[in-house]
Design a protein around this motif. Structure first.
Motif, short mmCIF file in Angstrom:
data_model
loop_
_atom_site.label_atom_id
_atom_site.label_comp_id
_atom_site.label_asym_id
_atom_site.label_seq_id
_atom_site.Cartn_x
_atom_site.Cartn_y
_atom_site.Cartn_z
N ILE A 26 0.84 -1.21 0.00
CA ILE A 26 0.00 0.00 0.00
C ILE A 26 0.87 1.24 0.00
CG2 ILE A 26 -1.73 1.29 1.31
CD1 ILE A 26 -2.67 -1.42 2.46
N ALA A 27 1.91 1.24 0.83
CA ALA A 27 2.79 2.41 0.94
C ALA A 27 3.58 2.65 -0.34
CB ALA A 27 3.73 2.24 2.13
N VAL A 28 4.15 1.60 -0.91
CA VAL A 28 4.98 1.72 -2.11
C VAL A 28 4.15 2.15 -3.32
CG1 VAL A 28 6.33 0.41 -3.80
CG2 VAL A 28 6.80 0.17 -1.35
N SER A 29 2.96 1.54 -3.46
CA SER A 29 2.13 1.85 -4.63
C SER A 29 1.47 3.22 -4.53
CB SER A 29 1.04 0.78 -4.80
OG SER A 29 0.11 0.84 -3.72
N GLY A 30 1.27 3.69 -3.30
CA GLY A 30 0.56 4.96 -3.11
C GLY A 30 -0.91 4.86 -3.42
N LYS A 31 -1.42 3.61 -3.46
CA LYS A 31 -2.83 3.38 -3.80
C LYS A 31 -3.56 2.77 -2.62
CE LYS A 31 -1.90 2.37 -8.71
NZ LYS A 31 -2.04 1.35 -9.78
N LYS A 32 -4.88 2.99 -2.58
CA LYS A 32 -5.71 2.28 -1.63
C LYS A 32 -5.69 0.79 -1.98
CE LYS A 32 -7.61 5.69 0.79
NZ LYS A 32 -7.45 5.79 2.28
N LEU A 33 -5.83 -0.06 -0.96
CA LEU A 33 -5.82 -1.50 -1.19
C LEU A 33 -6.93 -1.90 -2.16
CD1 LEU A 33 -4.69 -4.27 -0.60
CD2 LEU A 33 -6.03 -4.34 1.51
N SER A 34 -8.10 -1.29 -2.02
CA SER A 34 -9.22 -1.61 -2.92
C SER A 34 -8.88 -1.27 -4.38
CB SER A 34 -10.48 -0.86 -2.49
OG SER A 34 -10.26 0.52 -2.44
N ARG A 35 -8.09 -0.23 -4.59
CA ARG A 35 -7.70 0.16 -5.95
C ARG A 35 -6.72 -0.85 -6.55
NH1 ARG A 35 -9.94 1.92 -9.97
NH2 ARG A 35 -8.91 0.16 -10.94
N ILE A 36 -5.79 -1.35 -5.73
CA ILE A 36 -4.84 -2.35 -6.21
C ILE A 36 -5.58 -3.63 -6.59
CG2 ILE A 36 -2.74 -3.64 -5.69
CD1 ILE A 36 -2.16 -1.56 -3.48
N ILE A 37 -6.54 -4.01 -5.77
CA ILE A 37 -7.36 -5.19 -6.07
C ILE A 37 -8.08 -5.00 -7.40
CG2 ILE A 37 -9.34 -6.58 -5.32
CD1 ILE A 37 -8.55 -5.64 -2.41
N ALA A 38 -8.66 -3.82 -7.60
CA ALA A 38 -9.38 -3.54 -8.85
C ALA A 38 -8.44 -3.63 -10.05
CB ALA A 38 -10.02 -2.16 -8.77
N ASP A 39 -7.20 -3.14 -9.88
CA ASP A 39 -6.21 -3.21 -10.97
C ASP A 39 -5.95 -4.66 -11.36
OD1 ASP A 39 -5.99 -0.46 -10.91
OD2 ASP A 39 -4.09 -0.44 -9.79
#
Length: 471
Positions: free
Chosen positions: A359-372
């Motif tokens: 989460i910290a490295v990507s700078g994205k919300k966890l839900s957004r990474i899942i969606a990706d």
């Protein structure tokens, strides 16, 4: 009678899990160590918060002491990964953890680890069973305090060593600058001290629930699932936290609630972390999963030019295949995983910190990474069902599925059938279904993953009718 399953020896307290059986197992392992000439180094032991766990560790140590074998006892309840870590880092040939992991509170048990901090494999546990069958009663023991005085029992607490090593592998600096807000749910187990220490060192805001010592686990199964983590979901959504982290009773498995309050299935966690290690950290290597785990992991591996290996249920098979193939990650649909360079077994604490780092490295919300990940590789849609049975019914199912190798009439074209572990049908549309007996509880488990969820439900219902099952 001592019989090991996929996750060590487990039995109901007062029935199979008794002082005498614990002593028999300890004497058996002691005899094995002597015959192998590795008794000089001794053995390391730990225990969780279950009823009689500490006492069981001490009973076992008194047996080792009577045979002149030194025991190093972790003198506070601790995560299973700590014992595995210490076995590996300090060069022990064997270790023991008193735990029944995620089983109901009426169970306790013992996990045995071998050189390198690995779960004892099937050949090792079978040998221990054989040694146990030859143990003569009563089992000799040396009184605990006398054993301490003679240096045959030494009390240790190497948690800081484990935490320092773990923090050395995590990008603590990027987490420090992220200002993450996190809720922990140890499920009345042993992860709270470890996770709170690491997260607060990384300047995260941390809230903890269910952290007291309760041998009944609040009346719930100490396994992180959608059904058991409802309070964690509420805490995350009501408090607008970035992530909710739960671990099972001995902290080798984890469950995750994302920033929207959605429970992440362990399959999703495994896929997310492999995706993160490949895409963001550029690690090279394949993945390993057990036979009941999502095939989406195979798709991610293929997309990065890698292979995903399938093994039977039991983390010993995952760690062995990872060692053989130099895999990046290995895991299972029940929530256990490990990553190359860390210990050779499941570690829910390390996995949780990798997700926080992601989460910290990507700078994205966890839900957004899942969606990706879902946009790129598709949804993970699995139906899972458990069925209890009596011995007569078990024999009937075994005969149908594994002896006669019969299958129900299925509405999809079959590619192949595997009997590597249970009965697994692979469909030409990429879906699959498996029926297998649990190695830790008296359950038949059916898992089905299909492109459409209603098809997975339908296939499970077909198996229910075919085998005469009811939930």
């Amino acid at each position: 009678m001592i019989q090991f399953g996929t996750g060590g020896w487990r039995a109901v307290i007062g029935d199979g899990f008794t002082k005498q059986n614990i002593q028999i197992l300890a004497r058996a392992l002691c005899g094995k160590m002597k015959d192998e000439g590795v008794e000089e180094r001794g053995i390391v032991m730990g225990y969780d918060r279950r009823f009689l766990s500490k006492e069981a560790m001490q009973w076992a140590a008194c047996v080792f002491a009577a045979e002149g074998v030194r025991s190093y006892l972790i003198n506070k309840s601790c995560p299973t990964p700590l014992v595995m870590y210490y076995v590996e880092k300090r060069g022990f040939s064997y270790g023991m953890m008193i735990t029944a992991s995620h089983n109901p509170a009426i169970y306790n048990g013992i996990k045995v680890f071998t050189a390198g901090g690995r779960d004892a494999d099937e050949s090792q546990t079978r040998q221990i069973e054989d040694y146990a069958a030859g143990v003569e009663l009563p089992v000799k023991e040396l009184e605990y305090n006398k054993a301490k005085e003679q240096g045959l029992i030494r009390e240790i607490y190497p948690l800081n060593e484990y935490l320092d090593d773990l923090m050395g592998t995590i990008n603590m600096e990027v987490i420090r600058s992220s200002g993450l807000r996190i809720v922990l749910d140890p499920m009345y187990g042993v992860s709270e001290t470890s996770l709170r220490t690491i997260l607060q060192t990384a300047r995260c805001e941390v809230e903890v629930i269910h952290d007291r010592h309760d041998t009944l686990f609040g009346g719930r199964l100490p396994a992180p699932s959608a059904a058991t983590l409802r309070m964690l979901q509420t805490c995350v959504t009501d408090g607008h936290y970035d992530i909710g982290i739960a671990t099972d009773g001995d902290a080798d498995r984890l469950g995750i609630i994302d920033d929207t309050g959605r429970f992440l299935h362990p399959n999703e966690i495994l896929v997310l972390l492999y995706y993160y290690l490949k895409k963001y950290k550029n690690w090279q290597g394949p993945a390993v999963r057990n036979i009941c785990t999502t095939h989406v992991l195979d798709q991610v591996a293929e997309a990065f030019g890698e292979k995903c290996y399938e093994v039977p249920v039991g983390f010993k098979y995952i760690s062995a295949k990872m060692n053989e193939t130099d895999a990046v990650i290995g895991g299972e649909s029940s929530g256990g995983l490990t990553v190359r360079g860390h210990i050779k077994g499941k570690d829910g604490i390390y996995a949780a910190m990798l997700l926080v780092e992601m989460i910290a490295v990507s700078g994205k919300k966890l839900s957004r990474i899942i969606a990706d990940v879902e946009e790129e590789y598709g949804l993970i849609d699995m139906e899972e069902r458990d069925y209890r049975f009596d011995q007569e019914k078990k024999q009937e199912i075994l005969h149908i599925l594994l002896e006669e190798k019969k299958l129900p009439e299925l509405p999809f074209e079959i590619d192949r059938v595997s009997y590597l572990d249970g009965s697994k049908v692979y469909f030409t549309n990429g879906g699959w279904v498996i029926a297998r007996f649990s190695g830790t509880e008296p359950l038949l488990r059916i898992f089905c993953e299909m492109p459409r969820s209603r098809d997975a439900v339908n296939i499970c219902e077909i198996y229910e009718r075919f085998l005469g099952l009811s939930r």
